[in-house]
Write an enzyme that holds these catalytic residues in place. Structure first.
Site, PDB file in Angstrom:
ATOM      1  N   ARG A 134      -9.293   0.076  16.284  1.00 58.32           N
ATOM      2  CA  ARG A 134      -9.300   0.927  15.093  1.00 58.32           C
ATOM      3  C   ARG A 134     -10.384   0.363  14.180  1.00 58.32           C
ATOM      4  O   ARG A 134     -11.485   0.882  14.139  1.00 58.32           O
ATOM      5  CB  ARG A 134      -7.902   0.908  14.443  1.00 58.32           C
ATOM      6  CG  ARG A 134      -7.703   1.921  13.350  1.00 58.32           C
ATOM      7  CD  ARG A 134      -6.279   1.921  12.827  1.00 58.32           C
ATOM      8  NE  ARG A 134      -5.893   0.680  12.168  1.00 58.32           N
ATOM      9  CZ  ARG A 134      -4.714   0.480  11.579  1.00 58.32           C
ATOM     10  NH1 ARG A 134      -3.779   1.425  11.611  1.00 58.32           N
ATOM     11  NH2 ARG A 134      -4.446  -0.666  10.987  1.00 58.32           N
TER      12      ARG A 134
ATOM     13  N   TYR B 102      16.554  29.669   7.475  1.00 58.02           N
ATOM     14  CA  TYR B 102      15.380  30.377   8.006  1.00 58.02           C
ATOM     15  C   TYR B 102      15.436  30.444   9.527  1.00 58.02           C
ATOM     16  O   TYR B 102      15.708  29.440  10.201  1.00 58.02           O
ATOM     17  CB  TYR B 102      14.095  29.658   7.585  1.00 58.02           C
ATOM     18  CG  TYR B 102      13.786  29.811   6.111  1.00 58.02           C
ATOM     19  CD1 TYR B 102      13.478  31.052   5.574  1.00 58.02           C
ATOM     20  CD2 TYR B 102      13.792  28.708   5.273  1.00 58.02           C
ATOM     21  CE1 TYR B 102      13.184  31.196   4.213  1.00 58.02           C
ATOM     22  CE2 TYR B 102      13.499  28.835   3.923  1.00 58.02           C
ATOM     23  CZ  TYR B 102      13.199  30.084   3.405  1.00 58.02           C
ATOM     24  OH  TYR B 102      12.913  30.225   2.065  1.00 58.02           O
TER      25      TYR B 102
ATOM     26  N   MET C  66      12.518  24.294   1.327  1.00 57.75           N
ATOM     27  CA  MET C  66      11.692  23.503   0.403  1.00 57.75           C
ATOM     28  C   MET C  66      12.540  22.640  -0.538  1.00 57.75           C
ATOM     29  O   MET C  66      12.238  21.475  -0.774  1.00 57.75           O
ATOM     30  CB  MET C  66      10.775  24.425  -0.421  1.00 57.75           C
ATOM     31  CG  MET C  66       9.789  23.634  -1.257  1.00 57.75           C
ATOM     32  SD  MET C  66       8.747  24.653  -2.311  1.00 57.75           S
ATOM     33  CE  MET C  66       7.718  25.465  -1.131  1.00 57.75           C
TER      34      MET C  66
ATOM     35  N   LYS D 228       0.843  -1.212   0.000  1.00 61.93           N
ATOM     36  CA  LYS D 228       0.000   0.000   0.000  1.00 61.93           C
ATOM     37  C   LYS D 228       0.874   1.256   0.000  1.00 61.93           C
ATOM     38  O   LYS D 228       2.088   1.173   0.227  1.00 61.93           O
ATOM     39  CB  LYS D 228      -0.943  -0.026   1.197  1.00 61.93           C
ATOM     40  CG  LYS D 228      -0.266  -0.040   2.545  1.00 61.93           C
ATOM     41  CD  LYS D 228      -1.291  -0.298   3.634  1.00 61.93           C
ATOM     42  CE  LYS D 228      -0.614  -0.481   4.970  1.00 61.93           C
ATOM     43  NZ  LYS D 228      -1.188   0.291   6.038  1.00 61.93           N
TER      44      LYS D 228
HETATM   45  C1  LIG Z   1      -3.852  -3.977   8.380  1.00 57.64           C
HETATM   46  C2  LIG Z   1      -2.380  -3.856   8.186  1.00 57.64           C
HETATM   47  N1  LIG Z   1      -1.664  -4.968   8.017  1.00 57.64           N
HETATM   48  C3  LIG Z   1      -0.329  -4.932   7.831  1.00 57.64           C
HETATM   49  C4  LIG Z   1       0.347  -3.743   7.807  1.00 57.64           C
HETATM   50  C5  LIG Z   1       1.849  -3.747   7.632  1.00 57.64           C
HETATM   51  O1  LIG Z   1       2.434  -3.259   8.790  1.00 57.64           O
HETATM   52  P1  LIG Z   1       4.010  -3.078   8.895  1.00 57.64           P
HETATM   53  O2  LIG Z   1       4.391  -2.082   7.865  1.00 57.64           O
HETATM   54  O3  LIG Z   1       4.235  -2.586  10.276  1.00 57.64           O
HETATM   55  O4  LIG Z   1       4.585  -4.416   8.632  1.00 57.64           O
HETATM   56  C6  LIG Z   1      -0.358  -2.550   8.001  1.00 57.64           C
HETATM   57  C7  LIG Z   1       0.362  -1.268   7.986  1.00 57.64           C
HETATM   58  O5  LIG Z   1      -0.031  -0.227   8.399  1.00 57.64           O
HETATM   59  C8  LIG Z   1      -1.762  -2.607   8.188  1.00 57.64           C
HETATM   60  O6  LIG Z   1      -2.488  -1.487   8.377  1.00 57.64           O
END
Ligand SMILES: Cc1ncc(COP(=O)(O)O)c(C=O)c1O
Length: 364
Positions: A131, A256, A304, A35
């Site tokens: 969550r 800055y 920047m 992701k």
């Molecule tokens: C549902 C879920 N699974 C797995 C992961 C992977 O976690 P990590 O990057 O700590 O291995 C994440 C990361 O945020 C997650 O939200």
């Protein structure tokens, strides 16, 4: 010559880290988490690099999954938060995606839909992260609903997420494990629990699948590193060059707000990299930067497009000297500590204007 800042991505290191995740949990299958554009590394390139090793990938949205399908990725792809709207189901079905479901409205929508083939579904348990997920006392009923829906649902798994798998104190992790174990045994459920820290540190959490993310990119998520986490290799090296060098007298300031003040006659180097590239503006004076392999301290606020370093102790450094902001020789975890953040935000925060250059793709 063009601006010298690049993110050098070593796909061989990515494969080595994936292998390590797999070896660490030899009885589980490791779903590679891609992701957020593979934590800033380029999801398509990373998926292609892992295509002959990883049995499945995970992303956070339908758009991320479809981009991988469009790039020719044929593995199963898990949507970690499932769908955000029932209208996504036809595309999920068409692209043969897997879904996590965490809420009643999702279960209702899934069961009201008529897929071409049943959709592999992981029911998310809230074992303590608070969550996403179904509360433990409601989990069995939701599981049984999904289990009975064989036209819509297949390969039902229990999935959950740990809140403290990276902490030295195991108390809360153990509490989550107890909750999971009770349900797993009762339902004889296949499970997917472990993120990177749990993959590295907690064999009891490995289960049928693991879900390593940040460790694939070479960042060590453990507060107390272990042998495996120390063996991770950085995948991204953020490289640039010195584009200017200047001499300052004692008492003169840099950047800055004049935050950094010379306590001796000093040489200041200007690096082509700034917060407009994703380098964290919260980096404190003293944040390490490598110049020709030597550590020098950040001196002054990040701007920047540029940042400034104190070169006084590295007299050979000059315009054109090679700079590493993080990666090989300087862990992103260490830089993150100086920015009062975590590696995840630095890696995912690298902005599109930084060109990614891939190496070791040929090893695949
Ligand atoms: C549902 C879920 N699974 C797995 C992961 C992977 O976690 P990590 O990057 O700590 O291995 C994440 C990361 O945020 C997650 O939200």
């Amino acid at each position: 010559m063009s601006r010298p800042l690049i993110a050098d991505i070593d796909l061989g290191a990515l494969r080595d880290n994936y292998r390590l995740a797999r070896d660490r949990a030899p009885h589980s299958r490791a779903l590679a988490v891609l992701k957020a554009d593979a934590y800033g590394h380029g999801a398509t390139q990373c998926a292609l690099a892992l295509a002959d090793m990883a049995p499945a990938f995970a992303v956070a949205s339908l758009e991320e999954a479809v981009a991988l399908r469009d790039a020719g990725i044929t593995q199963p792809i898990m949507l970690l938060e499932g769908f955000f709207d029932a209208a996504e189901l036809p595309l999920i079905d068409a692209h043969r995606l897997w879904v996590a479901v965490h809420s009643d409205w999702q279960i209702d929508a899934l069961l009201a839909y008529h897929p071409r083939q049943p959709i592999p579904t992981w029911l998310k348990l809230d074992s303590g992260m608070h969550r996403l997920g179904v509360a433990p006392e409601m989990f069995v009923a939701r599981w049984q609903r999904l289990k009975a829906a064989s036209t819509q649902v297949t390969a039902l798994h229990l999935m959950t997420h740990f809140a403290t798998a990276d902490a030295l104190d195991p108390t809360y992790f153990r509490r989550q494990m107890t909750c999971i174990e009770t349900l797993r045994q009762r339902l004889e459920a296949p499970i997917c629990l472990a993120n990177s820290p749990a993959t590295l540190a907690w064999p009891e959490a490995h289960g049928d699948w693991t879900r390593p993310g940040v460790m694939l990119y070479g960042s060590d998520p453990l507060e107390g590193a272990n042998d495996a986490s120390r063996a991770l290799k950085p995948v991204m090296t953020l490289r640039s060059e010195l584009i200017a060098v200047r001499e300052l007298a004692t008492g003169e300031v840099v950047g800055y707000g004049g935050r950094w003040k010379a306590s001796r006659p000093s040489r200041i180097g200007v690096v082509a990299c700034g917060y407009g590239d994703g380098y964290d503006r919260h980096a404190q004076d003293g944040t390490p930067v490598l110049v020709e392999g030597q550590r020098v301290p950040l001196a002054g606020k990040v701007s920047m497009d540029m940042l400034t370093v104190d070169l006084t102790d590295v007299p050979e450094a000059d315009v054109g000297s090679r700079v590493v902001l993080w990666g090989e020789g300087l862990s992103v975890d260490e830089v993150a500590r100086y920015c009062d953040t975590i590696s995840y935000t630095l890696l995912t925060g690298l902005l599109p204007r930084v060109p990614r250059r891939y190496r070791n793709a040929e090893m695949m």
